[in-house]
Design a protein around this motif. Structure first.
Motif, PDB file in Angstrom:
ATOM      1  N   ASN A  76      41.535  39.062  46.794  1.00  0.00           N
ATOM      2  CA  ASN A  76      40.075  38.863  46.439  1.00  0.00           C
ATOM      3  C   ASN A  76      40.156  40.289  45.271  1.00  0.00           C
ATOM      4  OD1 ASN A  76      39.198  37.012  48.450  1.00  0.00           O
ATOM      5  ND2 ASN A  76      38.895  38.596  49.881  1.00  0.00           N
ATOM      6  N   LEU A  77      40.631  41.234  45.487  1.00  0.00           N
ATOM      7  CA  LEU A  77      40.636  42.149  44.217  1.00  0.00           C
ATOM      8  C   LEU A  77      41.169  41.694  42.941  1.00  0.00           C
ATOM      9  CD1 LEU A  77      39.997  44.935  43.650  1.00  0.00           C
ATOM     10  CD2 LEU A  77      42.231  45.675  44.121  1.00  0.00           C
ATOM     11  N   SER A  78      42.146  41.063  42.743  1.00  0.00           N
ATOM     12  CA  SER A  78      42.497  40.318  41.734  1.00  0.00           C
ATOM     13  C   SER A  78      41.562  39.485  40.910  1.00  0.00           C
ATOM     14  CB  SER A  78      44.113  39.770  41.830  1.00  0.00           C
ATOM     15  OG  SER A  78      45.026  40.500  42.302  1.00  0.00           O
ATOM     16  N   ILE A  79      40.926  38.574  41.936  1.00  0.00           N
ATOM     17  CA  ILE A  79      39.859  37.697  41.404  1.00  0.00           C
ATOM     18  C   ILE A  79      38.525  38.264  41.077  1.00  0.00           C
ATOM     19  CG2 ILE A  79      38.318  35.806  42.545  1.00  0.00           C
ATOM     20  CD1 ILE A  79      40.815  34.818  44.167  1.00  0.00           C
ATOM     21  N   TYR A  80      38.403  39.596  41.863  1.00  0.00           N
ATOM     22  CA  TYR A  80      37.109  40.082  41.387  1.00  0.00           C
ATOM     23  C   TYR A  80      37.540  40.723  39.933  1.00  0.00           C
ATOM     24  CZ  TYR A  80      33.363  43.555  41.600  1.00  0.00           C
ATOM     25  OH  TYR A  80      32.274  44.146  41.247  1.00  0.00           O
ATOM     26  N   LEU A  81      38.480  41.493  39.689  1.00  0.00           N
ATOM     27  CA  LEU A  81      38.496  42.147  38.603  1.00  0.00           C
ATOM     28  C   LEU A  81      38.728  41.262  37.359  1.00  0.00           C
ATOM     29  CD1 LEU A  81      41.311  44.876  39.822  1.00  0.00           C
ATOM     30  CD2 LEU A  81      38.881  45.313  39.171  1.00  0.00           C
ATOM     31  N   ALA A  82      39.104  40.047  37.559  1.00  0.00           N
ATOM     32  CA  ALA A  82      39.169  38.979  36.665  1.00  0.00           C
ATOM     33  C   ALA A  82      37.822  38.396  36.097  1.00  0.00           C
ATOM     34  CB  ALA A  82      40.126  37.850  37.182  1.00  0.00           C
ATOM     35  N   LYS A  83      36.805  38.891  36.845  1.00  0.00           N
ATOM     36  CA  LYS A  83      35.604  38.706  36.390  1.00  0.00           C
ATOM     37  C   LYS A  83      34.978  39.458  35.231  1.00  0.00           C
ATOM     38  CE  LYS A  83      34.158  36.794  40.689  1.00  0.00           C
ATOM     39  NZ  LYS A  83      33.528  35.568  41.005  1.00  0.00           N
ATOM     40  N   PHE A  84      35.694  40.685  35.041  1.00  0.00           N
ATOM     41  CA  PHE A  84      35.529  41.481  33.839  1.00  0.00           C
ATOM     42  C   PHE A  84      36.180  41.307  32.541  1.00  0.00           C
ATOM     43  CE2 PHE A  84      34.387  43.706  37.884  1.00  0.00           C
ATOM     44  CZ  PHE A  84      33.243  44.052  37.439  1.00  0.00           C
ATOM     45  N   ARG A  85      35.543  41.114  31.725  1.00  0.00           N
ATOM     46  CA  ARG A  85      36.093  40.898  30.197  1.00  0.00           C
ATOM     47  C   ARG A  85      37.098  41.915  29.708  1.00  0.00           C
ATOM     48  NH1 ARG A  85      33.770  39.034  24.573  1.00  0.00           N
ATOM     49  NH2 ARG A  85      35.841  39.104  23.284  1.00  0.00           N
ATOM     50  N   TRP A  86      36.666  43.173  30.242  1.00  0.00           N
ATOM     51  CA  TRP A  86      37.824  44.132  29.626  1.00  0.00           C
ATOM     52  C   TRP A  86      39.000  43.992  30.589  1.00  0.00           C
ATOM     53  CZ3 TRP A  86      39.846  47.064  33.609  1.00  0.00           C
ATOM     54  CH2 TRP A  86      39.067  47.118  34.747  1.00  0.00           C
ATOM     55  N   PHE A  87      39.065  43.529  31.732  1.00  0.00           N
ATOM     56  CA  PHE A  87      40.166  43.285  32.375  1.00  0.00           C
ATOM     57  C   PHE A  87      40.917  42.076  31.974  1.00  0.00           C
ATOM     58  CE2 PHE A  87      42.688  41.349  36.021  1.00  0.00           C
ATOM     59  CZ  PHE A  87      43.102  42.497  36.584  1.00  0.00           C
ATOM     60  N   ARG A  88      40.254  41.094  31.732  1.00  0.00           N
ATOM     61  CA  ARG A  88      40.868  39.718  31.127  1.00  0.00           C
ATOM     62  C   ARG A  88      41.640  40.126  29.756  1.00  0.00           C
ATOM     63  NH1 ARG A  88      35.784  37.597  32.354  1.00  0.00           N
ATOM     64  NH2 ARG A  88      35.437  37.307  30.287  1.00  0.00           N
ATOM     65  N   ASP A  89      41.029  41.226  28.905  1.00  0.00           N
ATOM     66  CA  ASP A  89      41.587  41.135  27.797  1.00  0.00           C
ATOM     67  C   ASP A  89      43.182  42.296  27.773  1.00  0.00           C
ATOM     68  OD1 ASP A  89      39.800  39.959  26.515  1.00  0.00           O
ATOM     69  OD2 ASP A  89      38.407  41.951  26.078  1.00  0.00           O
ATOM     70  N   LEU A  90      43.250  42.610  29.135  1.00  0.00           N
ATOM     71  CA  LEU A  90      44.593  43.386  29.281  1.00  0.00           C
ATOM     72  C   LEU A  90      45.626  42.647  29.162  1.00  0.00           C
ATOM     73  CD1 LEU A  90      43.333  45.880  32.149  1.00  0.00           C
ATOM     74  CD2 LEU A  90      43.713  46.293  29.539  1.00  0.00           C
TER      75      LEU A  90
END
Length: 117
Positions: A76-90
């Motif tokens: 769930n944490l990975s899925i939640y973090l993936a909702k943030f653009r800054w995280f997806r851009d990493l």
């Protein structure tokens, strides 16, 4: 289970996790929709196609041909973090590191702390 079957199941899992339509996924991995569709229906990709897809996803080809689907490793944490653009851009390596840091913080919190009243 053969490597091509595992590969197609894993790329489909990645596509669904990232919530991409097949046409969006096609652009991301620089592979025609028709090729992806054929592959997902049991067709065998060429090595060039498999390498291009793995490169577009920034996931090693060896990981995409493993028995366990990447979806099984997500929590769930990975899925939640993936909702943030800054995280997806990493980059993928940075995403894993960031996820582990957040996981450490969450695990260190006393039970019930951080919950909404």
């Amino acid at each position: 289970m053969d490597g091509c079957y595992k590969f197609s199941k894993n790329i489909e899992a990645v596509r669904k996790i990232r919530k991409l339509k097949l046409c969006e996924f096609s652009k991301m991995v620089d592979t025609p929709v028709s090729t992806l569709h054929h592959m997902l229906k049991g067709g065998h990709p060429t090595l060039d196609t498999a390498l291009r897809i793995a490169g577009g996803l920034e996931i090693p080809l060896s990981t995409l041909t493993e028995e366990i689907e990447p979806a099984a490793d997500l929590d769930n944490l990975s899925i939640y973090l993936a909702k943030f653009r800054w995280f997806r851009d990493l980059e993928a390596r940075e995403q894993r590191g960031c996820t582990e840091c957040f996981r450490g913080i969450v695990e260190a919190m006393p039970e019930g702390e951080g919950e909404r009243p």
